[in-house]
Design an enzyme around this catalytic site. Sequence first.
Site, PDB file in Angstrom:
ATOM      1  N   GLU A 214       0.831  -1.211   0.000  1.00 54.63           N
ATOM      2  CA  GLU A 214       0.000   0.000   0.000  1.00 54.63           C
ATOM      3  C   GLU A 214       0.862   1.257   0.000  1.00 54.63           C
ATOM      4  OE1 GLU A 214      -2.123  -3.094   2.678  1.00 54.63           O
ATOM      5  OE2 GLU A 214      -0.085  -2.536   2.098  1.00 54.63           O
TER       6      GLU A 214
ATOM      7  N   CYS B 252      -1.723  -3.224   7.557  1.00 52.42           N
ATOM      8  CA  CYS B 252      -1.178  -3.010   8.895  1.00 52.42           C
ATOM      9  C   CYS B 252      -1.647  -1.644   9.410  1.00 52.42           C
ATOM     10  CB  CYS B 252       0.353  -3.084   8.870  1.00 52.42           C
ATOM     11  SG  CYS B 252       1.139  -1.664   8.071  1.00 52.42           S
TER      12      CYS B 252
ATOM     13  N   CYS C  70      -0.247   1.339   7.328  1.00 52.49           N
ATOM     14  CA  CYS C  70      -0.897   1.412   6.016  1.00 52.49           C
ATOM     15  C   CYS C  70      -2.350   1.854   6.158  1.00 52.49           C
ATOM     16  CB  CYS C  70      -0.811   0.067   5.302  1.00 52.49           C
ATOM     17  SG  CYS C  70       0.847  -0.319   4.690  1.00 52.49           S
TER      18      CYS C  70
END
Length: 200
Positions: A120, A146, A149
């Site tokens: 990302e 995560c 991100c």
Amino acid sequence: MNIEICEVCKKAIEECICCPECGHICSLDSGELYCPACFPEKKFNDEYFMDIMIAASRRATCDRGRASCVFVKDKQILVTGYVGSPAGFPHCDEVGHQLKKTVHEDGTVTEHCVRTVHAEQNAICQAAKRGVPIDGSTVYVNMTPCRTCAMLLINSGVKRVYAVRKYHAGKESETMFKKAGIKLEYKYKEVQEYPSKAKK
């Protein structure tokens, strides 16, 4: 999933070719057949872009998930990304993982590879370099983004996240997306599994 498929698609899948009538695709991760003549358009669109995301993952250089992503808006691809080291730096596939442990507030410990830039993040960098706005887009990913991100996706104006599976440390991201009003959907409910040990 049991669906009725057209005769042209049946012939196409037998011969392992794309349907010339409706341009069907076969999902790379499941082998299921999706045809717009036989399947709802929204689901077909999701499977189409997920297959492109999975194809992008072949370029990933960290085998902890081989993460990749595709940003889409109005049925058009804006940018793609995959996990890999910063330009000019060695990759996990070459020198192994650079693992670090994180101790969470509840006492649980998770292990993460910090050698790479996440899919990302790479996609957002590419969009910025090329002047491509990604606000209002849907992002297709291998697993729950995560926490870092997730924050970037929220501030980038992403409206929807469609993931194949869950990330083992993705609970906080799920909470953040809900608070930000970002729709998070999963194709499968299980957690993504991948190697956890560093290469010697």
